[in-house]
Design a protein around this motif. Sequence first.
Motif, PDB file in Angstrom:
ATOM      1  N   ILE A 168       0.848  -1.202   0.000  1.00  0.00           N
ATOM      2  CA  ILE A 168       0.000   0.000   0.000  1.00  0.00           C
ATOM      3  C   ILE A 168       0.879   1.246   0.000  1.00  0.00           C
ATOM      4  N   ARG A 169       1.932   1.219   0.809  1.00  0.00           N
ATOM      5  CA  ARG A 169       2.827   2.377   0.909  1.00  0.00           C
ATOM      6  C   ARG A 169       3.521   2.640  -0.435  1.00  0.00           C
ATOM      7  N   THR A 170       3.929   1.572  -1.096  1.00  0.00           N
ATOM      8  CA  THR A 170       4.657   1.708  -2.359  1.00  0.00           C
ATOM      9  C   THR A 170       3.755   2.177  -3.490  1.00  0.00           C
ATOM     10  N   ARG A 171       2.529   1.651  -3.554  1.00  0.00           N
ATOM     11  CA  ARG A 171       1.668   1.911  -4.712  1.00  0.00           C
ATOM     12  C   ARG A 171       0.712   3.074  -4.526  1.00  0.00           C
ATOM     13  N   PHE A 172       0.220   3.283  -3.294  1.00  0.00           N
ATOM     14  CA  PHE A 172      -0.874   4.227  -3.123  1.00  0.00           C
ATOM     15  C   PHE A 172      -0.640   5.320  -2.084  1.00  0.00           C
ATOM     16  N   ASN A 173      -0.023   4.958  -0.961  1.00  0.00           N
ATOM     17  CA  ASN A 173      -0.020   5.874   0.179  1.00  0.00           C
ATOM     18  C   ASN A 173       1.354   5.895   0.848  1.00  0.00           C
ATOM     19  N   PRO A 174       2.281   6.677   0.295  1.00  0.00           N
ATOM     20  CA  PRO A 174       3.627   6.712   0.872  1.00  0.00           C
ATOM     21  C   PRO A 174       3.677   7.320   2.268  1.00  0.00           C
ATOM     22  N   ASP A 175       2.595   8.002   2.679  1.00  0.00           N
ATOM     23  CA  ASP A 175       2.554   8.635   4.002  1.00  0.00           C
ATOM     24  C   ASP A 175       2.163   7.658   5.109  1.00  0.00           C
ATOM     25  N   LEU A 176       1.767   6.434   4.745  1.00  0.00           N
ATOM     26  CA  LEU A 176       1.315   5.468   5.748  1.00  0.00           C
ATOM     27  C   LEU A 176       2.489   4.968   6.575  1.00  0.00           C
ATOM     28  N   SER A 177       2.337   5.022   7.892  1.00  0.00           N
ATOM     29  CA  SER A 177       3.376   4.515   8.789  1.00  0.00           C
ATOM     30  C   SER A 177       2.719   3.683   9.884  1.00  0.00           C
ATOM     31  N   ILE A 178       3.506   2.840  10.536  1.00  0.00           N
ATOM     32  CA  ILE A 178       2.988   2.004  11.626  1.00  0.00           C
ATOM     33  C   ILE A 178       3.111   2.790  12.923  1.00  0.00           C
ATOM     34  N   LEU A 179       1.967   3.135  13.478  1.00  0.00           N
ATOM     35  CA  LEU A 179       1.953   3.880  14.736  1.00  0.00           C
ATOM     36  C   LEU A 179       2.407   3.000  15.888  1.00  0.00           C
ATOM     37  N   GLY A 180       1.982   1.750  15.869  1.00  0.00           N
ATOM     38  CA  GLY A 180       2.391   0.840  16.928  1.00  0.00           C
ATOM     39  C   GLY A 180       1.613  -0.461  16.906  1.00  0.00           C
ATOM     40  N   VAL A 181       2.145  -1.422  17.633  1.00  0.00           N
ATOM     41  CA  VAL A 181       1.509  -2.728  17.819  1.00  0.00           C
ATOM     42  C   VAL A 181       1.090  -2.830  19.278  1.00  0.00           C
ATOM     43  N   ALA A 182      -0.193  -3.113  19.513  1.00  0.00           N
ATOM     44  CA  ALA A 182      -0.717  -3.225  20.871  1.00  0.00           C
ATOM     45  C   ALA A 182      -0.957  -4.690  21.205  1.00  0.00           C
ATOM     46  N   LEU A 183      -0.281  -5.195  22.203  1.00  0.00           N
ATOM     47  CA  LEU A 183      -0.450  -6.585  22.623  1.00  0.00           C
ATOM     48  C   LEU A 183      -1.722  -6.719  23.449  1.00  0.00           C
ATOM     49  N   THR A 184      -2.599  -7.631  23.035  1.00  0.00           N
ATOM     50  CA  THR A 184      -3.901  -7.793  23.683  1.00  0.00           C
ATOM     51  C   THR A 184      -4.090  -9.228  24.164  1.00  0.00           C
ATOM     52  N   MET A 185      -5.116  -9.397  25.015  1.00  0.00           N
ATOM     53  CA  MET A 185      -5.508 -10.721  25.509  1.00  0.00           C
ATOM     54  C   MET A 185      -4.336 -11.456  26.153  1.00  0.00           C
ATOM     55  N   PHE A 186      -3.548 -10.712  26.889  1.00  0.00           N
ATOM     56  CA  PHE A 186      -2.371 -11.284  27.544  1.00  0.00           C
ATOM     57  C   PHE A 186      -2.787 -12.041  28.800  1.00  0.00           C
ATOM     58  N   ASP A 187      -2.370 -13.289  28.894  1.00  0.00           N
ATOM     59  CA  ASP A 187      -2.686 -14.137  30.042  1.00  0.00           C
ATOM     60  C   ASP A 187      -1.401 -14.367  30.827  1.00  0.00           C
ATOM     61  N   ARG A 188      -1.287 -13.750  31.979  1.00  0.00           N
ATOM     62  CA  ARG A 188      -0.055 -13.836  32.773  1.00  0.00           C
ATOM     63  C   ARG A 188       0.233 -15.259  33.248  1.00  0.00           C
ATOM     64  N   ARG A 189      -0.798 -16.096  33.285  1.00  0.00           N
ATOM     65  CA  ARG A 189      -0.607 -17.474  33.741  1.00  0.00           C
ATOM     66  C   ARG A 189      -0.074 -18.370  32.629  1.00  0.00           C
ATOM     67  N   ASN A 190      -0.058 -17.836  31.421  1.00  0.00           N
ATOM     68  CA  ASN A 190       0.283 -18.646  30.255  1.00  0.00           C
ATOM     69  C   ASN A 190       1.690 -18.287  29.770  1.00  0.00           C
ATOM     70  N   SER A 191       2.587 -19.235  29.782  1.00  0.00           N
ATOM     71  CA  SER A 191       3.963 -18.974  29.350  1.00  0.00           C
ATOM     72  C   SER A 191       4.023 -18.630  27.863  1.00  0.00           C
ATOM     73  N   LEU A 192       3.054 -19.145  27.079  1.00  0.00           N
ATOM     74  CA  LEU A 192       3.032 -18.840  25.649  1.00  0.00           C
ATOM     75  C   LEU A 192       2.784 -17.354  25.420  1.00  0.00           C
ATOM     76  N   SER A 193       1.904 -16.743  26.215  1.00  0.00           N
ATOM     77  CA  SER A 193       1.645 -15.306  26.091  1.00  0.00           C
ATOM     78  C   SER A 193       2.924 -14.517  26.305  1.00  0.00           C
ATOM     79  N   ARG A 194       3.670 -14.889  27.322  1.00  0.00           N
ATOM     80  CA  ARG A 194       4.933 -14.193  27.590  1.00  0.00           C
ATOM     81  C   ARG A 194       5.929 -14.389  26.451  1.00  0.00           C
TER      82      ARG A 194
END
Length: 262
Positions: A168-194
Amino acid sequence: MIRIAVANQKGGVGKTTTAINLATALAATGWRVLLLDLDPQGNASTGLGVSQAARHHSSYDVLMGEATLEESVVATRVPRLDVVPATQDLSGAEVEMVEFERRTHRLADALDKAPVGRWDIVLMDCPPSLGLLTVNALIAARQLLVPLQCEFFALEGLSQLLQTVERIRTRFNPDLSILGVALTMFDRRNSLSRQVAEDVRACLGSAVFETVVPRNVRLSEAPSHGLPALIYDLRCSGSEAYVRLAKELMDRLPAPVIVEAA
């Protein structure tokens, strides 16, 4: 107006919950917020208490050119937070738009015509796919916010999304940037989440927000009451996490320019 697409092609990652609660938190700080529901399921609209009867116009009408953003807006119970709701009509929009000129820019064109000074920021809640609706949002946006569930399969989907963003950035919207990644549904009891959280941070570094949103029953209950979790139960762990996430988000954004509407 700041434009943010909230997108992840994988369903069930907390995307709509993130969009609703960040929009609420931003509105609570004084920002004038527009939440654009682009998911045919309309969960963001329902989660903000917008009934089907109140959806006289929708994001479908905006994309079809049958109504403007201003005509489609519904005020929510949250002060300074408006929503353009979604209806089931949106499920056929991708097929109908194939015949349109600038079919990938329909949303960008509509946002360009929004009244100056009406909103400081728009959050676009995308459907769980990389189809034409999401492409419209990515072309209309200037930043991308990616909610990412702390599970193994979420990592596979992230790489596909990032490849789409680059195209998308290359073809249509060079102004597009990644603001951030938000980690959700984190289960502290689950080692896989960590482990997933550690892997994502190792891969993307500072692009990942420090705040991690935990699995929380109150976050799941809130939409059934037509309320953001921040209003339904401000003191639950999920709401507290979204308040912190909103603060991080604002730190990464320019302050809104106050423009008096004519």
